[in-house]
Design an enzyme around this catalytic site. Structure first.
Site, PDB file in Angstrom:
ATOM      1  N   GLU A  40     121.321  31.902  15.640  1.00 16.58           N
ATOM      2  CA  GLU A  40     121.850  31.191  16.808  1.00 16.58           C
ATOM      3  C   GLU A  40     123.372  31.298  16.796  1.00 16.58           C
ATOM      4  O   GLU A  40     124.047  30.647  16.006  1.00 16.58           O
ATOM      5  CB  GLU A  40     121.413  29.718  16.776  1.00 16.58           C
ATOM      6  CG  GLU A  40     121.973  28.918  17.932  1.00 16.58           C
ATOM      7  CD  GLU A  40     121.680  27.418  17.804  1.00 16.58           C
ATOM      8  OE1 GLU A  40     120.653  27.030  17.222  1.00 16.58           O
ATOM      9  OE2 GLU A  40     122.511  26.630  18.303  1.00 16.58           O
ATOM     10  N   ARG A  44     130.817  28.063  20.721  1.00 14.92           N
ATOM     11  CA  ARG A  44     131.890  27.120  20.394  1.00 14.92           C
ATOM     12  C   ARG A  44     133.236  27.798  20.253  1.00 14.92           C
ATOM     13  O   ARG A  44     134.263  27.134  20.224  1.00 14.92           O
ATOM     14  CB  ARG A  44     131.563  26.397  19.092  1.00 14.92           C
ATOM     15  CG  ARG A  44     130.522  25.357  19.325  1.00 14.92           C
ATOM     16  CD  ARG A  44     130.094  24.708  18.045  1.00 14.92           C
ATOM     17  NE  ARG A  44     128.708  24.385  18.174  1.00 14.92           N
ATOM     18  CZ  ARG A  44     128.001  23.763  17.283  1.00 14.92           C
ATOM     19  NH1 ARG A  44     128.553  23.395  16.137  1.00 14.92           N
ATOM     20  NH2 ARG A  44     126.737  23.509  17.492  1.00 14.92           N
ATOM     21  N   THR A  68     124.644  26.106  21.708  1.00 12.57           N
ATOM     22  CA  THR A  68     125.675  25.272  22.336  1.00 12.57           C
ATOM     23  C   THR A  68     125.840  25.629  23.812  1.00 12.57           C
ATOM     24  O   THR A  68     126.952  25.654  24.353  1.00 12.57           O
ATOM     25  CB  THR A  68     127.041  25.365  21.599  1.00 12.57           C
ATOM     26  OG1 THR A  68     126.820  25.488  20.195  1.00 12.57           O
ATOM     27  CG2 THR A  68     127.858  24.106  21.817  1.00 12.57           C
ATOM     28  N   LYS A 128     114.460  21.546  20.478  1.00 10.94           N
ATOM     29  CA  LYS A 128     115.406  21.311  19.381  1.00 10.94           C
ATOM     30  C   LYS A 128     115.611  19.802  19.262  1.00 10.94           C
ATOM     31  O   LYS A 128     115.921  19.149  20.262  1.00 10.94           O
ATOM     32  CB  LYS A 128     116.727  22.006  19.719  1.00 10.94           C
ATOM     33  CG  LYS A 128     117.928  21.527  18.897  1.00 10.94           C
ATOM     34  CD  LYS A 128     119.113  22.431  19.129  1.00 10.94           C
ATOM     35  CE  LYS A 128     120.407  21.810  18.645  1.00 10.94           C
ATOM     36  NZ  LYS A 128     121.301  22.788  18.021  1.00 10.94           N
TER      37      LYS A 128
HETATM   38  C1  3PG Z   1     123.985  22.370  15.994  1.00  6.02           C
HETATM   39  O1  3PG Z   1     124.640  22.689  16.977  1.00  6.02           O
HETATM   40  O2  3PG Z   1     122.800  22.643  15.915  1.00  6.02           O
HETATM   41  C2  3PG Z   1     124.627  21.559  14.932  1.00  6.02           C
HETATM   42  O3  3PG Z   1     125.955  21.300  15.190  1.00  6.02           O
HETATM   43  C3  3PG Z   1     124.474  22.095  13.579  1.00  6.02           C
HETATM   44  O4  3PG Z   1     124.600  20.977  12.794  1.00  6.02           O
HETATM   45  P1  3PG Z   1     125.051  21.035  11.286  1.00  6.02           P
HETATM   46  O5  3PG Z   1     126.422  21.667  11.281  1.00  6.02           O
HETATM   47  O6  3PG Z   1     125.073  19.606  10.843  1.00  6.02           O
HETATM   48  O7  3PG Z   1     124.064  21.875  10.531  1.00  6.02           O
END
Ligand code: 3PG
Length: 202
Positions: A40, A44, A68, A128
């Protein structure tokens, strides 16, 4: 689609943030070498879309998706750049409609029973669960199992090496996502071997 992919990939979805576009291909190769193939790539940073295209064309074995995603425009851009799956941190009518029109593998982000219902009503039974730890973690997923027996989740957010297996052990969890498999220190040091080693262990 998820079931098909999971026949040949580990049920782990690294959440990838690309700060330097040159990292995209070696990072993806390192993960794929360790059997972690569902990648994924988040939007960002401004390099996300380029990274998706490069991984798609240059890393055999990778199944590259976009994460995202918060608007239909972003979803369309990423699909045009080669994303094979789409992940969003939450849902909106716009996102659900865009994904429904596309008809491909989309993981809508949900954190509450009402959101599970809305995403399921739009046709998405793979979702999710985000932010997993903050939204109730394993207890919440166990509670979802009763009323939503036909929905499967990929919990993400606050999950790490120590507890991802506890999540994977749940019947309604089909994969676990997070950034622990792609630590920023290993990426900035270009320590691809460390990333492969972690992927193999995962
Ligand atoms: C996401 O977008 O899925 C999360 O920000 C990932 O979360 P983590 O950095 O706590 O694993």
């Amino acid at each position: 689609m998820w079931d098909l992919w999971l026949d040949r990939a580990k049920p782990l979805v690294p959440v990838i943030v690309i700060d330097d576009p040159e990292d995209a291909v070696p990072l993806a190769q390192a993960l794929v070498q360790g059997g972690v193939r569902l990648l994924e790539v988040t939007l960002r940073t401004r390099h996300g879309l380029d990274a998706i295209t490069r991984i798609k064309h240059e890393v055999p074995g990778a199944i590259v998706g976009v994460g995202t995603v918060t608007s239909a425009e972003q979803m369309e851009d990423a699909l045009n750049r080669g994303a094979e799956f789409v992940v969003s941190p939450g849902i909106s009518p716009e996102l659900l409609e865009c994904a429904r029109r596309w008809g491909g593998p989309y993981l809508p982000g949900v954190a509450t029973p009402s959101e599970v219902l809305q995403a399921r009503a739009a046709g998405f039974k793979y979702q999710k669960f985000f932010p997993a730890a903050a939204a109730g973690g394993i207890d919440m997923l166990k509670a979802f199992a009763g009323p939503f027996a036909d929905v499967k989740f990929c919990p993400t957010g606050g999950i790490g090496q120590k507890n991802y297996q506890d999540y994977l052990a749940l019947n309604n969890v089909f994969a676990v996502g997070g950034s622990w498999l792609t630590p920023a220190e290993a990426i900035s040091a270009r320590n691809w071997q460390a990333i492969t080693t972690m992927a193999i262990a995962g």
